[in-house]
Enzyme design. Structure first.
Site, mmCIF file in Angstrom:
data_model
loop_
_atom_site.group_PDB
_atom_site.id
_atom_site.type_symbol
_atom_site.label_atom_id
_atom_site.label_comp_id
_atom_site.label_asym_id
_atom_site.label_seq_id
_atom_site.Cartn_x
_atom_site.Cartn_y
_atom_site.Cartn_z
ATOM 1 N N LYS A 174 20.689 30.681 -42.583
ATOM 2 C CA LYS A 174 20.887 29.400 -43.727
ATOM 3 C C LYS A 174 21.949 31.250 -44.872
ATOM 4 C CE LYS A 174 17.374 28.606 -45.044
ATOM 5 N NZ LYS A 174 16.190 30.382 -44.955
ATOM 6 N N GLY A 211 16.398 22.343 -41.692
ATOM 7 C CA GLY A 211 15.284 22.949 -40.881
ATOM 8 C C GLY A 211 15.944 21.439 -39.276
ATOM 9 N N GLY A 260 0.326 29.110 -44.796
ATOM 10 C CA GLY A 260 1.804 29.306 -43.939
ATOM 11 C C GLY A 260 3.291 28.559 -44.493
ATOM 12 N N GLU A 264 5.997 32.533 -48.170
ATOM 13 C CA GLU A 264 6.093 33.367 -47.702
ATOM 14 C C GLU A 264 5.568 34.759 -48.535
ATOM 15 O OE1 GLU A 264 9.530 34.925 -45.997
ATOM 16 O OE2 GLU A 264 10.147 33.169 -45.576
ATOM 17 N N ASP A 319 16.806 30.045 -52.333
ATOM 18 C CA ASP A 319 16.655 29.297 -50.495
ATOM 19 C C ASP A 319 17.412 28.052 -50.140
ATOM 20 O OD1 ASP A 319 15.955 29.242 -47.708
ATOM 21 O OD2 ASP A 319 15.293 26.917 -48.712
ATOM 22 N N LYS A 344 21.123 27.016 -49.198
ATOM 23 C CA LYS A 344 21.526 25.566 -48.254
ATOM 24 C C LYS A 344 22.853 24.613 -48.657
ATOM 25 C CE LYS A 344 17.288 25.704 -46.948
ATOM 26 N NZ LYS A 344 15.796 25.366 -46.817
HETATM 27 N N1 HSE Z 1 11.080 28.607 -47.034
HETATM 28 C C1 HSE Z 1 12.535 27.489 -46.638
HETATM 29 C C2 HSE Z 1 11.473 26.404 -47.263
HETATM 30 C C3 HSE Z 1 12.217 27.262 -44.494
HETATM 31 O O1 HSE Z 1 10.279 26.617 -47.050
HETATM 32 O O2 HSE Z 1 12.009 25.182 -47.406
HETATM 33 C C4 HSE Z 1 13.328 27.804 -44.574
HETATM 34 O O3 HSE Z 1 14.537 27.896 -44.994
#
Ligand code: HSE
Length: 429
Positions: free
Chosen positions: A105, A134, A187, A190, A201, A205
């Site tokens: 992305k 996703g 998990g 990160e 992020d 998107k």
């Molecule tokens: N790190 C993203 C999230 C997933 O927490 O949705 C990958 O884009």
């Protein structure tokens, strides 16, 4: 029966999911496409590492050129992530007339137009369904199922990490730090969570969703991006008392002749669709002029869900190869828009303030509101600590310009006796 050789760059969670799905669903893929898919070569850092999926006759290499120069491989899946060297590798593959499927992305949001042109110039496909939300099949759905409707707004919870953290802060009364730690232990988040918690992020998107919905070419600098790091338990509790849940929402919407886009915490009324999206789940609501609101809900990350989106791209390319129709853009909607005027962006706002608990401070605040012609809908003053009173306000609808003027006037209060701690949009649905 035709066999299509697939190359892949990266064999992490998503890459392993892709390999497994191709192995497990060979018969169905053959039934639908008339082709057998075979993963021939995967480029990885470490060729001797133990893998979660059986490799059978798939060849691992750390030499990208072996993949680039293999004339038997027409389709390459990039699931390594990051901008460099993913961009250079994808560009080289497109120039070598290979079709590329990517889940990247950040790369598509920043360099998508350049790579799309390169794909078109070389008559090959560049597709990236897995780059947004996703496992939710949202991009091809917008391109294929809304081509004649005027999309008015696309909004969503498109980051699972932040939605998980906010869910835990709301439902389990955890502090931001504890909820983040839990997300990292499980998990979802990160070790360096900045890209997620600061909203980037989600912003990448939203740039891609806006391209598909409105034909825009926004860059990250066109969006106001605010993350969740400053949300505290008091605001969550106060929002709850007002009847709302705080969510990190990406919004892109038509405003007159422009498109306004941002990612920020907002108050969503309890019981409405986006308020009920919990934990690491994602949801995207598309509002079309003809169709109204349509909600897409599902996993926004994870190996197999994301691999399913990658597979939908691989199969679309396979069908294009079979029918000789490659080289069409994934999304060819382009539209020019004016820039959005601050006077046209109207929302109600939740404001969290502190003020000196002395006579006349409330008068000062109401004077600021009156000067910019803004109006309170609800106002609550809570306990005074260390001589400070806490105020939570929901305003009537006001423009972005009024909000900025309000912030500037509060910043100028003598000795910072008034302080604005948070200003979040309040949605109606
Ligand atoms: N790190 C993203 C999230 C997933 O927490 O949705 C990958 O884009």
């Amino acid at each position: 029966m035709r066999e299509i050789q697939i190359g892949m760059i990266g064999l992490g969670t998503v890459g392993s999911g892709v390999l497994k799905m191709i192995q497990d669903n060979e018969g169905k893929i053959l039934n639908i496409t008339g082709c057998r898919l075979h993963v021939k070569t995967i480029v990885v850092h470490n060729t001797s590492k133990r893998r979660q999926v059986p490799l059978w006759d798939t060849y691992l290499t750390n030499n990208f050129d072996e993949l680039l120069n293999d004339p038997e491989i027409p389709i390459v899946v990039e699931v390594m992530g990051g901008i460099h060297p993913a961009k250079e590798r994808i560009a080289a593959l497109l120039k070598a007339k290979k079709h590329v499927v990517t889940a990247n992305k950040n790369l598509i949001a920043t360099d998508g137009p350049e790579l799309t042109k390169l794909a078109a110039d070389n008559g090959v496909d560049l597709v990236y369904e897995a780059s947004v939300a996703g496992g939710i099949p949202i991009l091809r759905t917008i391109a294929n199922s809304f081509p004649a409707d005027k999309i008015l707004e696309v909004r969503g919870i498109v980051n699972g990490t932040t939605n998980y953290i906010l869910t835990k802060m709301n439902a389990d009364h955890l502090s931001y730090e504890k909820a983040l730690k839990q997300a990292q232990d499980l998990g979802f988040a990160e070790a360096d969570p900045t890209n997620d918690v600061a909203g980037f992020d989600a912003a990448y998107k939203m740039i891609i969703l806006s391209q598909f919905s409105f034909g825009t070419r926004l860059t990250i600098d066109d969006l106001h991006v605010e993350g969740i790091e400053n949300i505290n338990r008091e605001d969550i509790k106060q929002a709850d008392a007002f009847g709302y849940i705080i969510k990190l929402i990406g919004i892109a919407r038509r405003v007159k002749e422009s498109v306004f886009a941002e990612v920020a915490p907002v108050l969503v009324p309890k019981g409405t669709p986006l308020a009920t999206v919990n934990n690491e789940r994602n949801a995207v609501m598309v509002t079309g002029q003809a169709v109204g609101d349509v909600l897409f809900y599902g996993p926004g990350a994870g190996g197999l869900p994301t691999a399913n989106s990658v597979l939908s791209d691989i199969i679309a390319v396979t069908q294009n190869i079979a029918t000789g129709t490659t080289g069409h853009q994934f999304n060819n909607y382009r539209q020019h828009y004016q820039s959005t005027s601050l006077d046209d962006i109207c929302y109600r706002y939740y404001l969290s303030l502190t003020m000196k608990d002395v006579p006349g401070e409330m008068l000062r605040l109401t004077k600021i509101f009156a000067d910019i012609n803004a109006s309170f809908l609800t106002i609550v003053q809570s306990s005074s600590t260390a001589g400070l009173a806490k105020l939570a306000i929901v305003t009537h609808s006001m423009t972005r310009r009024q909000l900025l003027d309000l912030q500037a006037a509060i910043d100028k209060s003598p000795h910072h006796s008034l302080q604005l701690k948070a200003a979040y949009k309040v949605l109606d649905k």
